[in-house]
Scaffold this motif. Structure first.
Motif, PDB file in Angstrom:
ATOM      1  N   LEU A 219      -6.296   5.757  -3.342  1.00 50.68           N
ATOM      2  CA  LEU A 219      -6.823   7.074  -2.946  1.00 50.68           C
ATOM      3  C   LEU A 219      -6.336   7.459  -1.546  1.00 50.68           C
ATOM      4  O   LEU A 219      -5.867   8.581  -1.321  1.00 50.68           O
ATOM      5  CB  LEU A 219      -8.350   7.053  -3.011  1.00 50.68           C
ATOM      6  N   THR A 220      -6.408   6.518  -0.612  1.00 51.95           N
ATOM      7  CA  THR A 220      -6.013   6.872   0.764  1.00 51.95           C
ATOM      8  C   THR A 220      -4.520   7.189   0.833  1.00 51.95           C
ATOM      9  O   THR A 220      -4.091   8.025   1.626  1.00 51.95           O
ATOM     10  CB  THR A 220      -6.318   5.742   1.771  1.00 51.95           C
ATOM     11  N   LYS A 221      -3.729   6.516  -0.004  1.00 51.79           N
ATOM     12  CA  LYS A 221      -2.277   6.714   0.086  1.00 51.79           C
ATOM     13  C   LYS A 221      -1.804   7.987  -0.614  1.00 51.79           C
ATOM     14  O   LYS A 221      -0.778   8.561  -0.221  1.00 51.79           O
ATOM     15  CB  LYS A 221      -1.543   5.490  -0.469  1.00 51.79           C
ATOM     16  N   VAL A 222      -2.512   8.416  -1.632  1.00 52.68           N
ATOM     17  CA  VAL A 222      -2.175   9.715  -2.234  1.00 52.68           C
ATOM     18  C   VAL A 222      -2.448  10.811  -1.198  1.00 52.68           C
ATOM     19  O   VAL A 222      -1.640  11.721  -1.002  1.00 52.68           O
ATOM     20  CB  VAL A 222      -2.965   9.943  -3.545  1.00 52.68           C
ATOM     21  N   ASP A 223      -3.563  10.686  -0.512  1.00 52.38           N
ATOM     22  CA  ASP A 223      -3.891  11.646   0.553  1.00 52.38           C
ATOM     23  C   ASP A 223      -2.827  11.601   1.664  1.00 52.38           C
ATOM     24  O   ASP A 223      -2.367  12.640   2.146  1.00 52.38           O
ATOM     25  CB  ASP A 223      -5.284  11.305   1.097  1.00 52.38           C
ATOM     26  N   LYS A 224      -2.405  10.384   2.033  1.00 47.35           N
ATOM     27  CA  LYS A 224      -1.370  10.243   3.079  1.00 47.35           C
ATOM     28  C   LYS A 224      -0.058  10.892   2.627  1.00 47.35           C
ATOM     29  O   LYS A 224       0.631  11.546   3.416  1.00 47.35           O
ATOM     30  CB  LYS A 224      -1.145   8.761   3.402  1.00 47.35           C
ATOM     31  N   ALA A 225       0.270  10.717   1.347  1.00 50.08           N
ATOM     32  CA  ALA A 225       1.510  11.307   0.813  1.00 50.08           C
ATOM     33  C   ALA A 225       1.460  12.829   0.920  1.00 50.08           C
ATOM     34  O   ALA A 225       2.442  13.467   1.331  1.00 50.08           O
ATOM     35  CB  ALA A 225       1.704  10.887  -0.649  1.00 50.08           C
ATOM     36  N   PHE A 226       0.327  13.418   0.565  1.00 53.87           N
ATOM     37  CA  PHE A 226       0.198  14.877   0.657  1.00 53.87           C
ATOM     38  C   PHE A 226       0.357  15.324   2.117  1.00 53.87           C
ATOM     39  O   PHE A 226       1.055  16.298   2.399  1.00 53.87           O
ATOM     40  CB  PHE A 226      -1.167  15.328   0.122  1.00 53.87           C
ATOM     41  N   GLN A 227      -0.294  14.589   3.038  1.00 54.42           N
ATOM     42  CA  GLN A 227      -0.186  14.945   4.461  1.00 54.42           C
ATOM     43  C   GLN A 227       1.263  14.907   4.922  1.00 54.42           C
ATOM     44  O   GLN A 227       1.744  15.819   5.599  1.00 54.42           O
ATOM     45  CB  GLN A 227      -0.994  13.974   5.321  1.00 54.42           C
TER      46      GLN A 227
ATOM     47  N   ALA B 287       0.830  -1.215   0.000  1.00 52.88           N
ATOM     48  CA  ALA B 287       0.000   0.000   0.000  1.00 52.88           C
ATOM     49  C   ALA B 287       0.861   1.262   0.000  1.00 52.88           C
ATOM     50  O   ALA B 287       0.514   2.265  -0.639  1.00 52.88           O
ATOM     51  CB  ALA B 287      -0.927  -0.016   1.207  1.00 52.88           C
ATOM     52  N   GLU B 288       2.005   1.212   0.679  1.00 47.10           N
ATOM     53  CA  GLU B 288       2.863   2.410   0.766  1.00 47.10           C
ATOM     54  C   GLU B 288       3.408   2.838  -0.588  1.00 47.10           C
ATOM     55  O   GLU B 288       3.723   4.008  -0.795  1.00 47.10           O
ATOM     56  CB  GLU B 288       4.034   2.142   1.720  1.00 47.10           C
ATOM     57  N   GLY B 289       3.539   1.891  -1.513  1.00 47.78           N
ATOM     58  CA  GLY B 289       4.065   2.234  -2.840  1.00 47.78           C
ATOM     59  C   GLY B 289       3.208   3.266  -3.550  1.00 47.78           C
ATOM     60  O   GLY B 289       3.703   4.073  -4.346  1.00 47.78           O
ATOM     61  N   SER B 290       1.908   3.271  -3.249  1.00 44.20           N
ATOM     62  CA  SER B 290       1.000   4.236  -3.889  1.00 44.20           C
ATOM     63  C   SER B 290       1.306   5.674  -3.479  1.00 44.20           C
ATOM     64  O   SER B 290       0.913   6.612  -4.177  1.00 44.20           O
ATOM     65  CB  SER B 290      -0.457   3.915  -3.536  1.00 44.20           C
ATOM     66  N   LYS B 291       1.984   5.834  -2.336  1.00 44.52           N
ATOM     67  CA  LYS B 291       2.313   7.208  -1.903  1.00 44.52           C
ATOM     68  C   LYS B 291       3.163   7.918  -2.950  1.00 44.52           C
ATOM     69  O   LYS B 291       3.101   9.144  -3.076  1.00 44.52           O
ATOM     70  CB  LYS B 291       3.093   7.198  -0.585  1.00 44.52           C
ATOM     71  N   THR B 292       3.949   7.156  -3.698  1.00 50.19           N
ATOM     72  CA  THR B 292       4.884   7.803  -4.630  1.00 50.19           C
ATOM     73  C   THR B 292       4.154   8.577  -5.721  1.00 50.19           C
ATOM     74  O   THR B 292       4.699   9.527  -6.279  1.00 50.19           O
ATOM     75  CB  THR B 292       5.858   6.781  -5.257  1.00 50.19           C
ATOM     76  N   LEU B 293       2.902   8.172  -6.021  1.00 52.40           N
ATOM     77  CA  LEU B 293       2.121   8.949  -6.996  1.00 52.40           C
ATOM     78  C   LEU B 293       1.849  10.351  -6.450  1.00 52.40           C
ATOM     79  O   LEU B 293       1.930  11.340  -7.180  1.00 52.40           O
ATOM     80  CB  LEU B 293       0.794   8.241  -7.282  1.00 52.40           C
TER      81      LEU B 293
END
Ligand SMILES: Cc1ncc(COP(=O)(O)O)c(C=O)c1O
Ligand SMILES: [Zn+2]
Length: 426
Positions: A257-265, A225-231
């Motif tokens: 969706l949740t991980k893109v939001d986490k990346a921004f945070q 799931a963490e890999g999605s943060k890179t987007l």
């Protein structure tokens, strides 16, 4: 961690453990995806101070792929440990003609993740999951897939010289089956839906015979799931270290969706990127044939009622979405919305994106563009705010979706006369 010095070396992971998304129980960094206390999903928790030491300069000097963000990921800090096709740094395409077509007056961008090695965003999650998995001692790689994940796991295993076993529903598009099978490895087509495939994988992973096997989206799911943060990181970096005001993201399990939001945070918390004045809003897209998350949000409930998926957006056909409630939480907290598009709208979305940007999306991208259009028309998405829409997969894998709609505009004899008769010479 064994280092005695206070500053971590570049090869240390900033991850400090796994934490239950539901009850907050903590676990070490092991291959486990559900909480022993409450059965809630686990996710990676980080040492905030370690994240805060990452600088823009370090990232910008890094490789031209997801590993430039290694300081913000749970695994792969040491390049020698990576199981990867080096995905990422895909184009952020300015899309003024698409903006005009859907009624947006502010800048619109398409994050085109079809440019990854196996042509979907799944290469990001698989690279992170398999790197963590190898570090945990797993020797065989597996997944339950709606298609794109299958492509990516099989290709990563081939590159790493490791065996793979990939499970898919039997009725996937040929463009997804061939692009998995070609890498070798076992490919198991199951006579059932994705949700049946996923349930079986959940059982297989508990058997002795699968003890050596990492299922990227089952036992090592927190890392996957963490890999999605890179987007999310990339979009911010490509905008000059700014978070866009609005993002529109396709949903199957809801994890991306949740991980893109986490990346921004994370980027805002550690001071690497600036948020827009009113914060950002996250919007989710599903198909009408598989819309359990969007329906729950629209009804104002947290209760996601599983569905039996139908329709052409097969890559999004998860009827019982694992991260659905967390996607709803992200969207509510950020003032976004969710909607869904039917098959004709999805086909139209594919064409509209292609004709206005030169990007040929698979059905998931068509879904997202169709939902973008609906959200603007319904007044849910602000036409005056900068927006990024995510194309997560490649149109060549789902040719059937549009093959009846498009083709040669003329057929002529090979002569000037033929050209004239067809009106090509005025
Ligand atoms: C092309 C594409 N886009 C989006 C998604 C949705 O991902 P998630 O399950 O993280 O919501 C998938 C999932 O398979 C996919 O294949
Ligand atoms: Zn728990």
């Amino acid at each position: 961690m064994t280092s005695a010095v206070s500053t971590p070396s570049a090869t240390e992971s900033p991850a400090r453990g796994l934490v239950c998304r539901a009850c907050g129980a903590e676990y070490p960094l092991i291959a486990q995806h559900a909480c022993y206390e409450c059965f809630g999903p686990l996710e990676v928790a980080y040492d905030q101070a370690a994240l805060a030491r990452v600088t823009r300069e370090q990232i910008e000097a890094g490789p031209h792929n997801i590993w430039r963000y290694a300081g913000l990921l749970p695994a792969g800090q040491d390049p020698a440990t990576r199981v990867t096709l080096d995905p990422g740094l895909t184009p952020l395409v300015s899309a003024p003609a698409l903006a005009a077509a859907v009624g947006l007056r502010a800048p619109l961008f398409v994050k085109d993740d079809s440019a990854n090695p196996t042509h979907s965003f799944k290469d990001r999650v698989v690279s992170v999951a398999l790197t963590a998995a190898r570090g945990l001692g797993f020797t065989r790689f597996a997944c339950a897939s709606t298609g794109n994940l299958a492509n990516s796991v099989a290709a990563h295993a081939a590159r790493a010289g490791a065996p793979s076993i990939v499970f898919i529903p039997y009725d996937l598009e040929q463009g997804k089956v061939v692009t998995t099978a070609v890498y070798g490895g076992d490919l198991v087509a199951i006579e059932g839906s994705y949700d049946d495939v996923n349930r079986l994988c959940g059982e297989l992973v508990e058997t002795d015979e699968f003890e050596d096997t990492a299922f990227v989206n089952v036992n090592v799911r927190p890392f996957y799931a963490e890999g999605s943060k890179t987007l999310g990181y990339e979009v911010a970096e490509q905008l000059g270290w700014r978070i866009p005001a609005q993002v529109v993201i396709p949903m199957a399990s809801g994890e991306l969706l949740t991980k893109v939001d986490k990346a921004f945070q994370e980027l805002v918390e550690i001071g690497l990127a600036t948020a827009p004045a009113g914060g950002w809003s996250v919007f989710g897209a599903q198909s009408a044939g598989c819309n359990p998350i969007a329906v729950a949000l629209q009804k104002g409930t947290d209760e996601i009622v599983p569905v039996k998926p139908t329709g052409i957006a097969k890559s999004l056909n998860i009827g019982d979405p694992a991260a659905g409630v967390y996607a709803i939480e992200s969207v509510r907290r950020t003032g976004g919305w969710m909607d869904y598009a039917d098959d004709d709208e999805i086909r139209e979305g594919i064409r509209l994106l292609a004709e206005t940007t030169g990007v040929f999306a698979e059905t998931a991208g068509g879904t997202t563009v169709a939902v973008l259009k609906k959200l603007v028309a319904a007044g849910k998405l602000d036409p005056e705010k900068e927006t990024v829409v995510f194309n997560t997969g490649e149109g060549l894998k789902t040719l059937d979706a549009v093959s009846a709609l498009v083709g040669p505009t003329h057929r002529i004899k090979p002569s000037l006369r033929g050209a004239r008769e067809a009106g090509l010479l005025g």
